[in-house]
Motif scaffolding. Structure first.
Motif, mmCIF file in Angstrom:
data_model
loop_
_atom_site.group_PDB
_atom_site.id
_atom_site.type_symbol
_atom_site.label_atom_id
_atom_site.label_comp_id
_atom_site.label_asym_id
_atom_site.label_seq_id
_atom_site.Cartn_x
_atom_site.Cartn_y
_atom_site.Cartn_z
ATOM 1 N N ARG A 83 -123.699 -29.076 49.727
ATOM 2 C CA ARG A 83 -123.578 -30.285 50.562
ATOM 3 C C ARG A 83 -124.875 -31.092 50.623
ATOM 4 N NH1 ARG A 83 -119.150 -29.015 54.052
ATOM 5 N NH2 ARG A 83 -117.532 -28.318 52.610
ATOM 6 N N GLY A 84 -126.019 -30.435 50.448
ATOM 7 C CA GLY A 84 -127.270 -31.175 50.532
ATOM 8 C C GLY A 84 -128.459 -30.285 50.231
ATOM 9 N N VAL A 85 -129.591 -30.928 49.952
ATOM 10 C CA VAL A 85 -130.850 -30.232 49.711
ATOM 11 C C VAL A 85 -131.830 -30.700 50.780
ATOM 12 C CG1 VAL A 85 -132.729 -29.800 48.089
ATOM 13 C CG2 VAL A 85 -130.392 -30.113 47.240
ATOM 14 N N LEU A 86 -132.446 -29.771 51.489
ATOM 15 C CA LEU A 86 -133.324 -30.117 52.602
ATOM 16 C C LEU A 86 -134.717 -30.515 52.120
ATOM 17 C CD1 LEU A 86 -132.396 -27.378 55.233
ATOM 18 C CD2 LEU A 86 -131.459 -29.668 54.956
ATOM 19 N N ASP A 87 -135.340 -31.390 52.906
ATOM 20 C CA ASP A 87 -136.695 -31.853 52.602
ATOM 21 C C ASP A 87 -137.694 -30.856 53.176
ATOM 22 O OD1 ASP A 87 -138.963 -33.257 51.986
ATOM 23 O OD2 ASP A 87 -138.730 -34.737 53.602
ATOM 24 N N ALA A 88 -137.785 -29.724 52.526
ATOM 25 C CA ALA A 88 -138.703 -28.667 52.962
ATOM 26 C C ALA A 88 -139.391 -28.098 51.730
ATOM 27 C CB ALA A 88 -137.947 -27.564 53.693
ATOM 28 N N PRO A 89 -140.639 -27.647 51.864
ATOM 29 C CA PRO A 89 -141.292 -27.020 50.714
ATOM 30 C C PRO A 89 -140.450 -25.857 50.215
ATOM 31 C CG PRO A 89 -142.864 -27.373 52.507
ATOM 32 C CD PRO A 89 -141.509 -27.669 53.062
ATOM 33 N N PRO A 90 -140.169 -25.774 48.921
ATOM 34 C CA PRO A 90 -139.314 -24.691 48.410
ATOM 35 C C PRO A 90 -139.962 -23.328 48.605
ATOM 36 C CG PRO A 90 -140.317 -25.907 46.601
ATOM 37 C CD PRO A 90 -140.641 -26.663 47.853
ATOM 38 N N MET A 91 -139.124 -22.310 48.713
ATOM 39 C CA MET A 91 -139.618 -20.946 48.843
ATOM 40 C C MET A 91 -140.204 -20.494 47.512
ATOM 41 S SD MET A 91 -137.569 -17.518 50.101
ATOM 42 C CE MET A 91 -137.366 -18.130 51.775
ATOM 43 N N ARG A 92 -141.459 -20.075 47.530
ATOM 44 C CA ARG A 92 -142.155 -19.712 46.300
ATOM 45 C C ARG A 92 -141.572 -18.459 45.661
ATOM 46 N NH1 ARG A 92 -146.745 -23.022 45.280
ATOM 47 N NH2 ARG A 92 -146.638 -24.662 46.885
ATOM 48 N N GLU A 93 -141.801 -18.336 44.355
ATOM 49 C CA GLU A 93 -141.264 -17.198 43.617
ATOM 50 C C GLU A 93 -141.778 -15.878 44.185
ATOM 51 O OE1 GLU A 93 -141.079 -15.331 39.081
ATOM 52 O OE2 GLU A 93 -142.544 -16.887 39.581
ATOM 53 N N SER A 94 -143.052 -15.839 44.611
ATOM 54 C CA SER A 94 -143.601 -14.571 45.115
ATOM 55 C C SER A 94 -142.844 -14.101 46.346
ATOM 56 C CB SER A 94 -145.095 -14.729 45.434
ATOM 57 O OG SER A 94 -145.288 -15.684 46.466
ATOM 58 N N LEU A 95 -142.424 -15.028 47.220
ATOM 59 C CA LEU A 95 -141.676 -14.633 48.407
ATOM 60 C C LEU A 95 -140.241 -14.248 48.039
ATOM 61 C CD1 LEU A 95 -141.387 -14.160 51.376
ATOM 62 C CD2 LEU A 95 -141.170 -16.627 51.752
ATOM 63 N N ARG A 96 -139.644 -14.940 47.081
ATOM 64 C CA ARG A 96 -138.282 -14.579 46.660
ATOM 65 C C ARG A 96 -138.270 -13.173 46.053
ATOM 66 N NH1 ARG A 96 -138.685 -19.628 44.157
ATOM 67 N NH2 ARG A 96 -138.209 -18.776 42.091
ATOM 68 N N ARG A 97 -139.252 -12.873 45.231
ATOM 69 C CA ARG A 97 -139.340 -11.534 44.647
ATOM 70 C C ARG A 97 -139.569 -10.494 45.733
ATOM 71 N NH1 ARG A 97 -143.865 -11.584 40.262
ATOM 72 N NH2 ARG A 97 -143.100 -9.444 39.905
ATOM 73 N N PHE A 98 -140.362 -10.844 46.737
ATOM 74 C CA PHE A 98 -140.639 -9.929 47.846
ATOM 75 C C PHE A 98 -139.358 -9.634 48.627
ATOM 76 C CE2 PHE A 98 -142.351 -9.395 52.310
ATOM 77 C CZ PHE A 98 -142.874 -8.135 52.109
ATOM 78 N N VAL A 99 -138.563 -10.677 48.907
ATOM 79 C CA VAL A 99 -137.294 -10.484 49.621
ATOM 80 C C VAL A 99 -136.394 -9.521 48.845
ATOM 81 C CG1 VAL A 99 -135.144 -11.643 50.281
ATOM 82 C CG2 VAL A 99 -137.342 -12.675 50.869
ATOM 83 N N ASP A 100 -136.264 -9.736 47.541
ATOM 84 C CA ASP A 100 -135.426 -8.853 46.727
ATOM 85 C C ASP A 100 -135.969 -7.425 46.731
ATOM 86 O OD1 ASP A 100 -133.420 -10.591 45.951
ATOM 87 O OD2 ASP A 100 -134.484 -11.293 44.171
ATOM 88 N N TRP A 101 -137.288 -7.283 46.650
ATOM 89 C CA TRP A 101 -137.899 -5.952 46.594
ATOM 90 C C TRP A 101 -137.688 -5.199 47.904
ATOM 91 C CZ3 TRP A 101 -141.116 -2.364 48.563
ATOM 92 C CH2 TRP A 101 -141.605 -1.379 47.698
ATOM 93 N N VAL A 102 -137.920 -5.867 49.031
ATOM 94 C CA VAL A 102 -137.740 -5.217 50.334
ATOM 95 C C VAL A 102 -136.284 -4.799 50.512
ATOM 96 C CG1 VAL A 102 -137.828 -5.561 52.838
ATOM 97 C CG2 VAL A 102 -139.697 -6.402 51.403
ATOM 98 N N ALA A 103 -135.357 -5.672 50.107
ATOM 99 C CA ALA A 103 -133.934 -5.342 50.238
ATOM 100 C C ALA A 103 -133.585 -4.100 49.421
ATOM 101 C CB ALA A 103 -133.083 -6.535 49.805
#
Length: 743
Positions: A83-103
């Motif tokens: 529906r839309g893309v928010l005007d916010a700084p995108p989540m960096r790759e290091s944090l995305r990898r961290f989320v996957d790793w913690v999960a």
């Protein structure tokens, strides 16, 4: 999560017609399916990390465009549009990898971990700009006669400049009515104020304290780690008062010079008034803070500032690990041994261990700091996984306090009292010299147990397997596990005897009562979590003690954490044996760490310090280590005891906590899990058995413990185990990988 199997058009897609682009979106919800596929309609662009609005059921949800390829076999008709893309700084790759790793490590749905990284939803939209005033066009101002006050206001505005009404009035020395009058006359027109910096920038060159030779050498080593721009872990140890904080703040300064962000984790950030004052002296400003007591507006502003790189230093609790740093260069975990870094609800993780992983994904230096590091961290340093820096002496002229044990078998307190004669005399002598004393007891309230003298009935929490703690000042009994509270009854609920309920054992309120009788002229303060509820109260207490408005401090474990009271020379531990009872694997280690910390509050300036430990077990290894000061020998003995049985850190543990409101249902589920337990070489499953807190918040709890050799990966075993057993929805199973407690 699906992997692409072929690159041909998906079903129902006519050959030669370009397919609408697809993206994977992870939603901040505990959904076991992971990321979902969505279609990007024309005109919208999103790359991994973009915050997007997508439909889910009958509502709209904000999620994150995630890594990986969408499933090409999923029919286009089943896809829904972004529906839309928010005007916010995108989540960096290091944090995305961290989320996957913690999960993956904690056996948790990735969306549940993502929710912690999206903990300030309002920050995903830019904060609205505030309105102010600017000069009207010059033509409107020509020929208008002005009072001197109105002219001063106009003189403080440059063409095109926007300032708030309050700011203008203060600058011109007029009332707010004068500014409003200029607006009514059309000489000022509305304008949007520029967005100012959310946080002042710390100055790495701000004059800091003079470091001693050992401190300077350690600080230089940490600066080199930060300058390398590479991941690495360093354990920084040192006796209490050796200046570890000043050393790692030097590494923070180097991180600022490198233009990168620094994160400092503290176990009790809301109570760290003195630590924040040290930071202020070192850098000239306050850091950005992150903890549970922040207002929603401050959380929004802080989250956004971190994401935009406008918060160079963030000091926070464990959840600060999940903030969106664009370029994290340093992660510090102060008091790394503290169990407060373990989150026991929701996503169960240990912030110390996850900090190391966060630093690795960010190519950042990681520093673990403690006077009494955990056996896990010590072992990593001894095996070369971590570097190790040690400060052997207190900074300045202060020496280490003398520690003595008071054998309560030989010097018992008077009947009904809890302070022994030698401790009473030591407090008297200390106060007579005009110095401060502290009495430490790690128990809140007046008494830990209330029972009936007539029938022996014990007042128990209706929701938990726990005794109710008397809080005499509030005239109530309270459970410290679920918060249940009730008035102190006039008669026993069991036998109905009037006035038969009596408190058993001491809490800090009962020690205070005894102190009031023994030292009526001493000015006293009680420092416990229910009397020091937040930052303001902590700062006020620290100020009162530092300015000698207090003679005698009575405190629980919050007094052990990093306080610097220069006039405090005596620490008396009322019950040094508390914490040694029970079968907890880490009971002795934790007791030593806590008592060593609280002992370190004594004698931090010129006057020598003294510590007295009241104990029934003066020959216990913990007491011997504290009296001799040989903590290293104790930790070596502790390691030798754990190694043969493959107990942590020489083996792996994972707990399954089964709970239900129905006790028989909890028993059945635990039995079924026990019968399906993994059977493999180097793996042992203990239980099921009732948890020590077999009833918590109205849920019956059973535990199973998986123990494995260090080289056995436990996550695949746990996933397979849980997959084999079908349980009713009313039963919950919590997975705790690397448990630190066993309640």
């Amino acid at each position: 999560m699906h992997e692409p199997r072929r690159k041909s058009p998906p079903p129902n897609q006519p050959s030669g017609v370009a397919a609408a682009p697809r993206i994977r979106v992870l939603l901040p919800l505990p959904l076991t399916a992971g990321a979902y596929d969505y279609r990007l309609p024309p005109g919208l662009q999103a790359r991994p990390g973009s915050f997007v609005v997508v439909p889910l059921g009958g509502r709209e949800v904000v999620g994150v465009a995630w890594d990986g390829e969408p499933d090409p076999l999923l029919p286009a008709r089943r896809l829904k549009d972004v529906r839309g893309v928010l005007d916010a700084p995108p989540m960096r790759e290091s944090l995305r990898r961290f989320v996957d790793w913690v999960a993956a490590y904690t056996i948790t749905p990735p969306g549940a971990v993502l929710r912690m990284a999206m903990s300030a939803p309002a920050a995903l939209e830019p904060a609205p700009q505030k309105a102010g005033w600017q000069l009207a066009p010059e033509a409107l101002r020509e020929g208008v006669r002005l009072t001197p006050a109105r002219q001063r206001v106009l003189d403080h505005l440059q063409p095109g400049e926007v300032r708030s009404g309050t700011d203008l009035a203060e600058a011109a020395g007029v009332s707010a009515g004068v500014v409003r009058g200029l607006a009514d006359a059309g000489l000022l027109v509305p304008g949007l104020l520029p967005r100012g910096a959310a946080f002042p920038l710390p100055d790495p060159e701000h004059p800091g304290p003079t470091l001693g030779p050992d401190q300077a050498a350690a600080a230089e080593a940490l600066r080199a780690k930060v300058m390398s721009g590479q991941f690495g872990v360093t354990l920084l140890t040192g006796v209490t008062g050796s200046g570890k904080t000043e050393v790692y703040l030097d590494a923070v300064a180097e991180c600022l010079r490198q233009g990168r962000q620094a994160l400092v984790l503290l176990p009790e950030i809301a109570l760290s008034a003195q630590w924040l004052e040290r930071f202020r002296r070192r850098f000239g400003v306050d850091p950005a803070l992150w903890h549970s007591e922040l207002s929603s507006r401050t959380r929004r502003d802080t989250w956004r500032a971190v994401a935009e790189g406008a918060a160079p230093v963030l000091v926070g609790a464990r959840s600060a690990l999940f903030l969106p740093y664009p370029d994290l260069g340093l992660v510090v975990v102060d008091e790394e041994h503290e169990t407060a870094f373990k989150q026991e609800e929701g996503v169960i993780y240990h912030a110390r261990d996850m900090a190391v992983v966060r630093a690795r994904f960010a190519a950042a230096a990681c520093v673990l700091v403690s006077a009494t590091p955990s056996l896990e961290t010590l072992t990593n340093a001894e095996t070369g996984r971590y570097d190790h820096l040690h400060l052997a002496e207190r900074h300045g002229s202060a020496g280490l306090p003398a520690v003595e044990a008071i054998d309560l078998r030989k010097d018992p307190p008077e009947r009904g009292r809890f302070l022994s004669p030698p401790l009473i005399e030591a407090v008297k002598d200390t106060l007579a010299r005009g110095e401060q004393a502290m009495l430490f007891l790690n128990r809140r309230g007046y008494a830990p147990l209330t029972l009936c003298r007539s029938c022996g009935h014990r007042m128990r929490c209706p929701n938990c397997t726990a005794w109710l703690v008397e809080h005499r000042a509030q005239r109530r009994l309270q459970c410290h596990h679920c918060g249940h509270a009730e008035p102190i009854p006039a008669q026993c609920p069991e036998c109905k005897a009037l006035g038969s309920l009596t408190p058993v054992g001491p809490g800090v309120e009962r020690v205070l009562e005894e102190v009031q009788q023994l030292f009526p002229d001493a000015r006293r303060i009680v420092m416990a979590s229910d009397t020091i509820p937040g930052p303001a109260a902590a700062a006020a207490a620290a100020e009162a003690i530092a300015t000698r408005q207090v003679d005698l401090i009575i405190g629980t474990q919050i007094v052990a954490k990093g306080w610097h009271f220069p006039h405090l020379t005596l620490v008396g531990v009322v019950d040094a044996d508390l914490g040694l009872a029970g079968g907890d694997l880490r009971a002795a280690e934790r007791t030593l760490q806590l008592l060593h910390q609280v002992s370190g509050r004594a004698g931090r300036a010129e006057a020598p310090g003294k510590v007295l430990l009241q104990t029934f077990s003066p020959d216990h290894p913990v007491m011997r280590a504290l009296v001799s000061g040989d903590v290293a020998a104790f930790m070596a003995e502790e390691a030798a005891g754990r190694r043969p049985g493959h107990w942590p850190p020489f083996g792996r543990l994972a707990a399954l906590i089964v709970s239900s409101e129905d006790e028989r249902e909890a028993d059945r589920a635990a039995r079924d899990l026990g019968l399906s337990a993994p059977r493999a070489e180097g793996v042992e499953v203990l239980g099921p058995a009732p948890a020590p807190l077999a009833l918590l918040r109205g849920r019956h709890r059973r535990r199973l413990l998986l123990k494995a050799r260090r080289d056995v990966p436990v996550q695949p075993l746990l996933r397979d185990w849980l997959h084999r057993v079908e349980l009713p929805n009313s039963v919950r199973v919590q997975v705790d990988v690397d448990p630190v407690g066993f309640l």
